[in-house]
Design an enzyme around this catalytic site. Sequence first.
Site, mmCIF file in Angstrom:
data_model
loop_
_atom_site.group_PDB
_atom_site.id
_atom_site.type_symbol
_atom_site.label_atom_id
_atom_site.label_comp_id
_atom_site.label_asym_id
_atom_site.label_seq_id
_atom_site.Cartn_x
_atom_site.Cartn_y
_atom_site.Cartn_z
ATOM 1 N N GLU A 128 107.205 -4.205 67.876
ATOM 2 C CA GLU A 128 105.778 -4.530 67.899
ATOM 3 C C GLU A 128 105.574 -6.027 68.070
ATOM 4 O OE1 GLU A 128 101.638 -4.385 65.408
ATOM 5 O OE2 GLU A 128 103.498 -4.996 64.466
ATOM 6 N N ASP B 258 108.200 -3.511 62.992
ATOM 7 C CA ASP B 258 106.922 -4.139 62.685
ATOM 8 C C ASP B 258 106.969 -5.647 62.978
ATOM 9 O OD1 ASP B 258 104.279 -3.722 61.381
ATOM 10 O OD2 ASP B 258 105.063 -5.132 59.905
ATOM 11 N N HIS C 64 97.056 2.371 64.400
ATOM 12 C CA HIS C 64 96.421 2.351 63.072
ATOM 13 C C HIS C 64 95.807 0.995 62.735
ATOM 14 C CE1 HIS C 64 100.381 0.679 62.757
ATOM 15 N NE2 HIS C 64 100.099 0.186 61.576
ATOM 16 N N ASP C 65 95.892 0.043 63.645
ATOM 17 C CA ASP C 65 95.393 -1.302 63.354
ATOM 18 C C ASP C 65 94.102 -1.654 64.075
ATOM 19 O OD1 ASP C 65 97.480 -1.918 61.623
ATOM 20 O OD2 ASP C 65 98.764 -2.642 63.243
ATOM 21 N N ASP D 187 109.337 3.584 60.889
ATOM 22 C CA ASP D 187 108.854 2.210 60.916
ATOM 23 C C ASP D 187 109.814 1.340 60.120
ATOM 24 O OD1 ASP D 187 106.788 0.099 61.199
ATOM 25 O OD2 ASP D 187 105.440 1.815 61.467
HETATM 26 C C1 BGC Z 1 101.189 -3.253 61.086
HETATM 27 C C2 BGC Z 1 100.018 -3.443 60.205
HETATM 28 C C3 BGC Z 1 100.451 -4.292 59.024
HETATM 29 C C4 BGC Z 1 101.168 -5.562 59.485
HETATM 30 C C5 BGC Z 1 101.941 -6.180 58.391
HETATM 31 C C6 BGC Z 1 101.351 -4.690 61.558
HETATM 32 O O1 BGC Z 1 101.602 -4.928 62.770
HETATM 33 O O2 BGC Z 1 101.006 -2.374 62.145
HETATM 34 O O3 BGC Z 1 99.457 -2.236 59.793
HETATM 35 O O4 BGC Z 1 99.353 -4.640 58.271
HETATM 36 O O5 BGC Z 1 102.033 -5.328 60.529
HETATM 37 O O6 BGC Z 1 103.071 -5.433 58.098
#
Ligand code: BGC
Length: 553
Positions: free
Chosen positions: A266, A202, A328-329, A99
């Site tokens: 993402e 991310d 995980h979100d 990540d």
């Molecule tokens: C991650 C989350 C995180 C956020 C801030 C997201 O997209 O998957 O778990 O809280 O980014 O980094």
Amino acid sequence: MQEQPWWQSGVIYQVYPRSFKDASGDGVGDLKGITQKLDYLEWLGVDAVWICPFYPSPMADFGYDVSDYTGVHPMFGTLEDFDELLRGAHEREIKVLIDFVPNHTSDEHPWFQGSRSSRTSPKRDWYVWRDPRPDGGPPNNWISMLGGEPAWTFDKGTGQYYLRTFDAKQPDLNWRNPEVRKAMHGVMRFWLDRGVDGFRIDVLSFLIKDEHLRDNPEHPDWRPGGPPYRRQLRLYSEDRPEVHEVVREMRAAADAYGRDKVLVGESALPPEKLVAYYGKALDGVHLPFNFGLVLVQEWTPKVLRGVVEAYEAALPEGAWPNWFLGNHDGPRIAGRVGAARARVAQMLLLTLRGTPTCYYGDEIGMTDVPISEQLVVDPQGIRNPGHGRDPARTPMQWDATPKAGFCPGGAEPWLPVAEDHAEVNVEAQRGDPRSMLALFRRMIFLRRRFPELAAGSYRSVEAKNEAVFAYLREDERRRGGGGVGQRVLVALNLGASPQRADLSEAGPAGAVLCSTALDREGHVDLDVLELRPNEGVVLLCGDEDLRGQGERE
Ligand code: BGC
Ligand code: MG
């Protein structure tokens, strides 16, 4: 025909390191724990793991607040442990994606410490600082994605606000600053030099903000009680045109290490906006994560087909699709659609055109674990009771012992273990040829065996029944021409009652390659295909009656 790159044909498996396997005995998963379970991942048949952040971090957002991009949090282990994990994975031909969290650092990162030390610090412009409004309030109306409060935090020492799209402990980096870009490319190179196979990036679409920091409009559909982060249309705080230059530069940094390195970006944007992240000349990220199956509200053939086809239609020429059911979100798939339909969902994920990513535990049907108020640890859940992410982050269920085999000794796992772990666990399902786990492995096997599934085209098929979602996967190379034209047909009954479908459009008959219950074989007539409640089937069919062709196994 050119061989497909691994990240197109392969299956990615997402590991949330806090929750996968604890080797050290402190109740928190770690890198050595993942290494211990590489044999499992090899047996499962996945091609790559994506590991969520394991860097030094004050853990205000469980690792998405990084205080050192090139280290390992002692709780997770050491850099040597990471190297060992990477070596072990590569020995088993498993790729490793890590990540990369470029939008923000921790407020404890030395860069931010420097930045907040004075207005003239050389690091000041590495973050987004602005004066208060005349009334002392924040510079604009943007709100935090974690809690819906203002996205700005006032720094008394220097009398300005800093932008933090998530938590106050996650200040946003200023990606308009070339020094920031250079430093972050250095981070990518650090890990690529160590041998990682790519990154999941991310919140990629957030990196560049409107240069005038204009106010966001309110979301017309938002109602009180809805998720606070949806209160505004993020017109000026996300998906700005200049972000694509940043993406291209990241791609160039990865490409310098060869064609096999992959970038997964993402961004939960709708398809027509998401696809811009492939880049105009496919020089953006390889796979902009497609949230279609996560955001879909209704699990019906009509709606799902709409989601699949809108996405397929939006894809630029040559862009490769991807799918996932949860991460995980958000809530787990088995929680969203129920245990029976979770099998059908898994079959969908593994038969659609595109790279599938599986969230750890979904292969055994783990569900969301209710977390009592005093045990909530996710900052999002603390701010907005009921909207927390802990339920989908509970320990992986390895066996039926009290801690589900997650941690040794007397340690308490950092989140409670699901009550159903006595039945829903890897060990029990490994010994059961009809289990969800067996289904998952069977589907991976079929993806390897039939290029139709790994590479073929997608076309929906009329099932003459509203409860059934059916589609064909076809590989140009196997379409007739001397051999038997063959294709793979997928038919999914998404309802809780038995259904009869007429799939004769796909051919006269099909050989059963898999059913969600794993209890069917032989052949079926396609004009009267009987499907049981929540049953999906994968069939091999062709222009001719394939009876007698056998299953080729
Ligand atoms: C991650 C989350 C995180 C956020 C801030 C997201 O997209 O998957 O778990 O809280 O980014 O980094
Ligand atoms: Mg541990």
